[in-house]
Design a protein around this motif. Sequence first.
Motif, PDB file in Angstrom:
ATOM      1  N   THR A  97       4.737   3.687  -9.837  1.00  0.00           N
ATOM      2  CA  THR A  97       4.067   2.507  -9.289  1.00  0.00           C
ATOM      3  C   THR A  97       4.502   1.296 -10.094  1.00  0.00           C
ATOM      4  N   PHE A  98       4.283   0.094  -9.508  1.00  0.00           N
ATOM      5  CA  PHE A  98       4.849  -1.117 -10.082  1.00  0.00           C
ATOM      6  C   PHE A  98       3.814  -2.239 -10.047  1.00  0.00           C
ATOM      7  N   PHE A  99       3.686  -2.921 -11.167  1.00  0.00           N
ATOM      8  CA  PHE A  99       2.799  -4.076 -11.224  1.00  0.00           C
ATOM      9  C   PHE A  99       3.446  -5.271 -10.516  1.00  0.00           C
ATOM     10  N   MET A 100       2.609  -6.006  -9.778  1.00  0.00           N
ATOM     11  CA  MET A 100       2.949  -7.329  -9.258  1.00  0.00           C
ATOM     12  C   MET A 100       2.121  -8.306 -10.087  1.00  0.00           C
ATOM     13  N   SER A 101       2.786  -9.145 -10.895  1.00  0.00           N
ATOM     14  CA  SER A 101       2.071  -9.950 -11.885  1.00  0.00           C
ATOM     15  C   SER A 101       2.246 -11.443 -11.641  1.00  0.00           C
ATOM     16  N   ALA A 102       1.167 -12.194 -11.885  1.00  0.00           N
ATOM     17  CA  ALA A 102       1.216 -13.659 -11.832  1.00  0.00           C
ATOM     18  C   ALA A 102       0.440 -14.206 -13.018  1.00  0.00           C
ATOM     19  N   ARG A 103       1.054 -15.179 -13.696  1.00  0.00           N
ATOM     20  CA  ARG A 103       0.372 -15.863 -14.797  1.00  0.00           C
ATOM     21  C   ARG A 103       0.876 -17.296 -14.860  1.00  0.00           C
ATOM     22  N   PRO A 104       0.189 -18.173 -15.606  1.00  0.00           N
ATOM     23  CA  PRO A 104       0.453 -19.611 -15.486  1.00  0.00           C
ATOM     24  C   PRO A 104       1.765 -20.079 -16.112  1.00  0.00           C
ATOM     25  N   TYR A 105       2.286 -21.128 -15.498  1.00  0.00           N
ATOM     26  CA  TYR A 105       3.254 -22.022 -16.128  1.00  0.00           C
ATOM     27  C   TYR A 105       2.454 -23.260 -16.507  1.00  0.00           C
ATOM     28  N   ALA A 106       2.242 -23.486 -17.792  1.00  0.00           N
ATOM     29  CA  ALA A 106       1.336 -24.540 -18.256  1.00  0.00           C
ATOM     30  C   ALA A 106       2.057 -25.395 -19.274  1.00  0.00           C
ATOM     31  N   THR A 107       2.109 -26.711 -19.039  1.00  0.00           N
ATOM     32  CA  THR A 107       2.880 -27.605 -19.885  1.00  0.00           C
ATOM     33  C   THR A 107       2.043 -28.655 -20.594  1.00  0.00           C
ATOM     34  N   GLY A 108       0.799 -28.820 -20.197  1.00  0.00           N
ATOM     35  CA  GLY A 108      -0.030 -29.868 -20.795  1.00  0.00           C
ATOM     36  C   GLY A 108      -0.632 -29.431 -22.119  1.00  0.00           C
ATOM     37  N   ARG A 109      -1.307 -30.383 -22.766  1.00  0.00           N
ATOM     38  CA  ARG A 109      -1.938 -30.094 -24.055  1.00  0.00           C
ATOM     39  C   ARG A 109      -3.319 -29.464 -23.897  1.00  0.00           C
ATOM     40  N   GLY A 110      -3.894 -29.601 -22.728  1.00  0.00           N
ATOM     41  CA  GLY A 110      -5.254 -29.123 -22.525  1.00  0.00           C
ATOM     42  C   GLY A 110      -5.339 -27.607 -22.418  1.00  0.00           C
ATOM     43  N   ALA A 111      -6.585 -27.118 -22.449  1.00  0.00           N
ATOM     44  CA  ALA A 111      -6.814 -25.678 -22.305  1.00  0.00           C
ATOM     45  C   ALA A 111      -6.447 -25.233 -20.897  1.00  0.00           C
ATOM     46  N   PHE A 112      -6.021 -23.976 -20.767  1.00  0.00           N
ATOM     47  CA  PHE A 112      -5.732 -23.406 -19.458  1.00  0.00           C
ATOM     48  C   PHE A 112      -6.071 -21.929 -19.488  1.00  0.00           C
ATOM     49  N   ASP A 113      -6.252 -21.372 -18.323  1.00  0.00           N
ATOM     50  CA  ASP A 113      -6.535 -19.945 -18.188  1.00  0.00           C
ATOM     51  C   ASP A 113      -5.226 -19.192 -18.469  1.00  0.00           C
ATOM     52  N   ASN A 114      -5.147 -18.519 -19.627  1.00  0.00           N
ATOM     53  CA  ASN A 114      -3.899 -17.868 -20.023  1.00  0.00           C
ATOM     54  C   ASN A 114      -3.876 -16.376 -19.688  1.00  0.00           C
ATOM     55  N   THR A 115      -4.656 -15.984 -18.676  1.00  0.00           N
ATOM     56  CA  THR A 115      -4.735 -14.576 -18.302  1.00  0.00           C
ATOM     57  C   THR A 115      -3.696 -14.244 -17.234  1.00  0.00           C
ATOM     58  N   THR A 116      -3.626 -12.975 -16.871  1.00  0.00           N
ATOM     59  CA  THR A 116      -2.640 -12.486 -15.905  1.00  0.00           C
ATOM     60  C   THR A 116      -3.342 -11.679 -14.827  1.00  0.00           C
ATOM     61  N   THR A 117      -3.040 -11.996 -13.572  1.00  0.00           N
ATOM     62  CA  THR A 117      -3.569 -11.195 -12.467  1.00  0.00           C
ATOM     63  C   THR A 117      -2.515 -10.177 -12.049  1.00  0.00           C
ATOM     64  N   ILE A 118      -3.003  -9.014 -11.675  1.00  0.00           N
ATOM     65  CA  ILE A 118      -2.122  -7.883 -11.363  1.00  0.00           C
ATOM     66  C   ILE A 118      -2.462  -7.321  -9.988  1.00  0.00           C
ATOM     67  N   GLY A 119      -1.432  -7.103  -9.180  1.00  0.00           N
ATOM     68  CA  GLY A 119      -1.544  -6.254  -8.005  1.00  0.00           C
ATOM     69  C   GLY A 119      -0.666  -5.037  -8.219  1.00  0.00           C
ATOM     70  N   ILE A 120      -0.785  -4.059  -7.358  1.00  0.00           N
ATOM     71  CA  ILE A 120      -0.023  -2.823  -7.526  1.00  0.00           C
ATOM     72  C   ILE A 120       0.802  -2.547  -6.280  1.00  0.00           C
ATOM     73  N   LEU A 121       2.102  -2.369  -6.490  1.00  0.00           N
ATOM     74  CA  LEU A 121       3.015  -1.947  -5.428  1.00  0.00           C
ATOM     75  C   LEU A 121       3.156  -0.437  -5.532  1.00  0.00           C
ATOM     76  N   GLU A 122       2.757   0.249  -4.476  1.00  0.00           N
ATOM     77  CA  GLU A 122       2.808   1.721  -4.482  1.00  0.00           C
ATOM     78  C   GLU A 122       3.500   2.220  -3.227  1.00  0.00           C
ATOM     79  N   TYR A 123       4.307   3.219  -3.407  1.00  0.00           N
ATOM     80  CA  TYR A 123       5.106   3.784  -2.320  1.00  0.00           C
ATOM     81  C   TYR A 123       4.366   4.929  -1.647  1.00  0.00           C
ATOM     82  N   GLN A 124       4.490   4.985  -0.333  1.00  0.00           N
ATOM     83  CA  GLN A 124       3.958   6.135   0.395  1.00  0.00           C
ATOM     84  C   GLN A 124       4.845   7.340   0.136  1.00  0.00           C
ATOM     85  N   LYS A 125       4.218   8.461  -0.101  1.00  0.00           N
ATOM     86  CA  LYS A 125       4.985   9.685  -0.346  1.00  0.00           C
ATOM     87  C   LYS A 125       5.670  10.129   0.939  1.00  0.00           C
TER      88      LYS A 125
END
Length: 586
Positions: free
Chosen positions: A293-321
């Motif tokens: 199985t394979f993670f589908m991941s998204a996390r921020p591109y953040a360039t400012g000085r302020g605080a940002f949500d630095n977490t990562t969301t994950i979906g799962i790519l799974e193959y049918q047998k």
Amino acid sequence: MGLSLLPSSATIVAFLLALSSLFFLPELAHSKHARITRHYKFDIQMRNVTRLCHTRNILTVNGQFPGPKIIAREGDRVVVKVVNHVANNVTLHWHGVRQLRSGWADGPAYVTQCPIQTGQSFVYNFTIVGQRGTLFWHAHISWLRSTLYGPIVILPKRGVPYPFAKPYKSVPIIFGEWFNVDPEAIITQALQTGAGPNVSDAFTINGLPGPLYNCSAKDTFRLSVEPGKTYLLRLINAALNDELFFSIANHTLTIVDVDAIYVKPFDTDILLITPGQTTNVLLKTKPHYPNATFFMSARPYATGRGAFDNTTTIGILEYQKPNSSHPSNAIGIKDLPLFRPSLPGFNDTTFAANYTRRLRSLANAKFPANVPQTVDRRFFFTVGLGTQPCPNNQTCQGPNGTKFSASINNVSYVQPTTALLQAHFFGQSNGVYSTNFPTKPPFPFNYTGTPPNNTMVSNGTKVVVLPFNTTVELVLQDTSIQGAESHPLHLHGYNFFVIGQGFGNYNPNKDPSNFNLIDPVERNTVGVPAGGWVAIRFQADNPGVWFMHCHLEVHTSWGLKMAWVVLDGKLPNQKLPPPPSDLPQC
């Protein structure tokens, strides 16, 4: 007296009914290019939703989160009746839809309409012209779009193929942000104190945060695929305040469409998508069952000085047998090898610049890139943060005891109490807006160098007026005031061509020689590079009042927005029609 050869009234009625059935159900008609009207009913309702073990009563459309999908073909008319059953005033925006001569349906509050109040309704009526791919709809008042959003899928005209191999299936993937507390309370507090708002608690894929967040393993988006197939993933960034990197482990993505416009296909392992942007990608699955199985991941591109949500969301790519309709997860992903993608660093501006430079229009005979080759009006807009004085008898938490603000050409937009389009159409702009928006910065400085000592911005509701069919070249320059930062700028009512970009200060004597006027990418939302500039061109061929703003909602709340007034042309089909009778009043 002989028998009449005229048909009876009953026969005429039957014949007319048959004709009307063909009109409303054109799939029964012979023309492959028949257009239809697609009707939707959107009830704005409250619903309890639990994420990260926090239950909130959130705004939804028809009780769904994310909201329902709109499907149409290029050329179809879309009619959406929106009924407001909640205490909040609401508007909806059909993000990226050109709204040709249908500006009353565009949706930004106090720009093209007054909000739909509690118990009221409004019918959005528009036709999709010259667009195919993926767009999305969202609320366009305060921060309500944190939960009020959904996909718009635009299919090619019937019988017209994609300019790439037809995918086996298409899947909308919409990124969002989840807040454990009401986002309206967050921005209200921030505007009162002058500080930056609290960041989100999670990112989501189709409303689900994924297994890296607290008590969210079951709230994970799963994409079940078959080996040896090609899937069209319709990616949408509906997040409030974060640009996102996205990747699927051990899989290559082929970019084929951005903002509902085809592009020259290219392969990438990682893509960047800003709030307000959409990207269609082809995912070619592995030829044989990979036993993984394979993670589908998204996390921020953040360039400012302020605080940002630095977490990562994950979906799962799974193959049918093989020989099974059940995904591999039926035996549990813990029993299979799990691969994770590698994403760039949070502030990897080099990747961002290189990725966006790869985007090019198809620019062929069937899908031409009609880049304006001559320019009637040139504008130079600085975009960035600044400050406002702290009100008397108040303590503010912004820089040096001030309030955070944001501006274009040092003008921080003040929201009127009357819709701009209504004031324009009826010739009642006096006291609502002025037409003296500056065409260049009032105080030139080293925009990406050491910021000036005075960071205060001015305030006003100012617009730029354009005669019909004016060709516009606009350079958007980031500033280093309160820190250089990428700004995704969205223009309502138009697509534009991104003809150039660079870092540092724009040089009008040297940079235009490198402009791409042959096959630049066509978009409705573009990221102004952190510490850099971007140049765009568009033709003002759509009469009305059109909002332009940063799609980071915190910057919009601080005033990084303005409007273009495009006057009527001389011909009947170049004029804005009168407003619909059910247009909400302020």
